[in-house]
Write an enzyme that holds these catalytic residues in place. Structure first.
Site, PDB file in Angstrom:
ATOM      1  CE  LYS A   1      -3.411  -0.957  -0.683  1.00  0.00           C
ATOM      2  NZ  LYS A   1      -3.702  -1.562  -2.029  1.00  0.00           N
TER       3      LYS A   1
ATOM      4  CG  HIS B   1       4.199  -6.103  -1.490  1.00  0.00           C
ATOM      5  ND1 HIS B   1       4.326  -4.796  -1.908  1.00  0.00           N
ATOM      6  CD2 HIS B   1       2.930  -6.472  -1.821  1.00  0.00           C
ATOM      7  CE1 HIS B   1       3.192  -4.412  -2.488  1.00  0.00           C
ATOM      8  NE2 HIS B   1       2.333  -5.397  -2.447  1.00  0.00           N
TER       9      HIS B   1
ATOM     10  CB  SER C   1      -3.636   2.420   2.378  1.00  0.00           C
ATOM     11  OG  SER C   1      -3.826   1.968   1.066  1.00  0.00           O
TER      12      SER C   1
HETATM   13  P1  A3P Z   1      -5.246   4.634  -0.495  1.00  0.00           P
HETATM   14  O1  A3P Z   1      -5.813   3.335  -0.022  1.00  0.00           O
HETATM   15  O2  A3P Z   1      -4.741   5.479   0.636  1.00  0.00           O
HETATM   16  O3  A3P Z   1      -6.136   5.378  -1.414  1.00  0.00           O
HETATM   17  P2  A3P Z   1      -0.369  -0.096  -3.738  1.00  0.00           P
HETATM   18  O4  A3P Z   1      -0.372   0.133  -5.210  1.00  0.00           O
HETATM   19  O5  A3P Z   1       0.988  -0.204  -3.148  1.00  0.00           O
HETATM   20  O6  A3P Z   1      -1.283  -1.208  -3.350  1.00  0.00           O
HETATM   21  O7  A3P Z   1      -0.925   1.223  -3.058  1.00  0.00           O
HETATM   22  C1  A3P Z   1      -2.266   1.593  -3.168  1.00  0.00           C
HETATM   23  C2  A3P Z   1      -2.419   2.962  -2.583  1.00  0.00           C
HETATM   24  O8  A3P Z   1      -1.819   3.912  -3.481  1.00  0.00           O
HETATM   25  C3  A3P Z   1      -3.888   3.358  -2.429  1.00  0.00           C
HETATM   26  O9  A3P Z   1      -3.926   4.291  -1.354  1.00  0.00           O
HETATM   27  C4  A3P Z   1      -4.122   4.030  -3.785  1.00  0.00           C
HETATM   28  O10 A3P Z   1      -5.244   4.872  -3.806  1.00  0.00           O
HETATM   29  C5  A3P Z   1      -2.809   4.821  -3.910  1.00  0.00           C
HETATM   30  N1  A3P Z   1      -2.545   5.243  -5.293  1.00  0.00           N
HETATM   31  C6  A3P Z   1      -2.596   4.493  -6.410  1.00  0.00           C
HETATM   32  N2  A3P Z   1      -2.343   5.250  -7.489  1.00  0.00           N
HETATM   33  C7  A3P Z   1      -2.113   6.503  -7.046  1.00  0.00           C
HETATM   34  C8  A3P Z   1      -1.814   7.739  -7.686  1.00  0.00           C
HETATM   35  N3  A3P Z   1      -1.710   7.835  -8.998  1.00  0.00           N
HETATM   36  N4  A3P Z   1      -1.655   8.837  -6.910  1.00  0.00           N
HETATM   37  C9  A3P Z   1      -1.771   8.745  -5.563  1.00  0.00           C
HETATM   38  N5  A3P Z   1      -2.060   7.604  -4.902  1.00  0.00           N
HETATM   39  C10 A3P Z   1      -2.232   6.494  -5.638  1.00  0.00           C
END
Ligand code: A3P
Length: 303
Positions: free
Chosen positions: A50, A111, A141
């Site tokens: 996340k 990860h 998240s």
């Molecule tokens: P939130 O749950 O806080 O919205 P991962 O890809 O490591 O699983 O992380 C997912 C998190 O990154 C989620 O956070 C998601 O919304 C956020 N995320 C994905 N794309 C993004 C972007 N372009 N800009 C900002 N946050 C992003």
């Protein structure tokens, strides 16, 4: 590839590899990860869950494809840049099997904490991009994600979940060790260390443009300003949220229960303030000081 064991139960349990809790199918297939044969032109994108993995993947893919949006829509994220330690669960394929079939150069997601990254990546001097996000927003998240993602163990109530995060009992273990591990090694290995908050910041000292340029230089690419602008636009939260090849909407509802949460949920810095009680925040900060003492990673929980 031989002997991949697949998992049929609805949610995975966790068990450990060298003291780090990982999803059971990963543990059952651990030898395939440990013996994974990296190639010298592999690029590894490493994160604690996340932290903005998908965001980083999209930026990298666009840079490698000169900002060509159509090329980057050739397949969903997990097919373009397979997840190293994912093993067959529900309808998902094994990351290792996908990677073995993939032509070079490959971009690989993991990860894994640094001590569990297969040795062949270091023997081949592979480049690594590590994206880190502040602990409080990461756990919030992760909590929402675990509610909707039916691969992950059931998160249970928030207060217990927060406790598990602090004790390193969630999948991929301690956040604290994870972010510190890659930070420590970034001068001796080819690791580019990015912070989610720097990527989100607009103006002032840092902004997404600076970070995209850092990634571009690390990848030894040079793109004109208008293409860099285009990449920033294409990887903004609002645009990625609508991109079916980058928002995990291709995953079936049986895997991601979108009535509970969405993958592209909020994408903000400071959302933790809507989840932590003042007492939880105080206890978390106290524990954080102890766990992070002696380190200088410039995390920010607010912009
Ligand atoms: P939130 O749950 O806080 O919205 P991962 O890809 O490591 O699983 O992380 C997912 C998190 O990154 C989620 O956070 C998601 O919304 C956020 N995320 C994905 N794309 C993004 C972007 N372009 N800009 C900002 N946050 C992003």
């Amino acid at each position: 590839m031989e002997n991949v064991k697949s998992w049929k139960s609805p949610r995975c349990s966790l068990s450990q590899v060298k003291g780090v809790p990982l999803l059971e199918p990963t543990v059952q297939n651990w030898a395939l990860v440990e013996n994974f044969r990296a190639r010298s032109d592999d690029l590894l994108i490493a994160t604690y869950p996340k932290a903005g993995t998908t965001w980083t993947q999209e930026i990298v893919d666009l840079i490698l494809n000169d900002g060509d949006a159509e090329k980057c829509r050739r397949a969903p994220t997990h097919k373009r840049m397979p997840f190293l330690e994912l093993f067959p669960v529900h309808s998902l394929e094994s990351g290792v099997s996908d990677l073995e079939k993939m032509p070079s150069p490959r971009v690989i997601k993991t990860h894994l904490p640094i001590q569990l990254v297969p040795q062949s990546f270091w023997d081949n001097n592979c480049k690594v991009i590590y994206m880190a996000r502040n602990a409080k927003d990461s756990v919030v998240s992760y909590f929402h994600f675990d509610q909707m993602n039916h691969i992950q163990p059931d998160p249970g109530p928030w207060d217990q979940y927060l406790h598990k995060f602090m004790q390193g009992q969630l999948g991929w273990g301690y956040w604290y060790d994870h972010v510190k591990g890659y930070w420590r090694e970034k001068e001796t290995k080819r690791i580019l260390y990015l912070l989610y908050e720097d990527m989100k910041e607009v103006g002032r000292e840092r902004n997404p443009r600076d970070e995209v340029i850092r990634v571009m230089h690390f990848l030894e690419r040079s793109l004109p300003d208008d293409i860099i602008d285009q990449i920033i636009e294409l990887t903004s939260f609002s645009v990625m949220k609508e991109n079916p090849m980058a928002n995990y909407s291709t995953f079936p509802d049986s895997l991601f229960d979108r009535s509970v949460s969405t993958f592209m949920r909020k994408g903000e810095v400071g959302d933790w303030q809507h989840h932590f009680s003042p007492e939880e925040s105080r206890l978390f900060d106290e524990h954080y000081e102890k766990m992070m003492s002696g380190t200088s990673i410039p995390f920010r929980t607010q912009l």
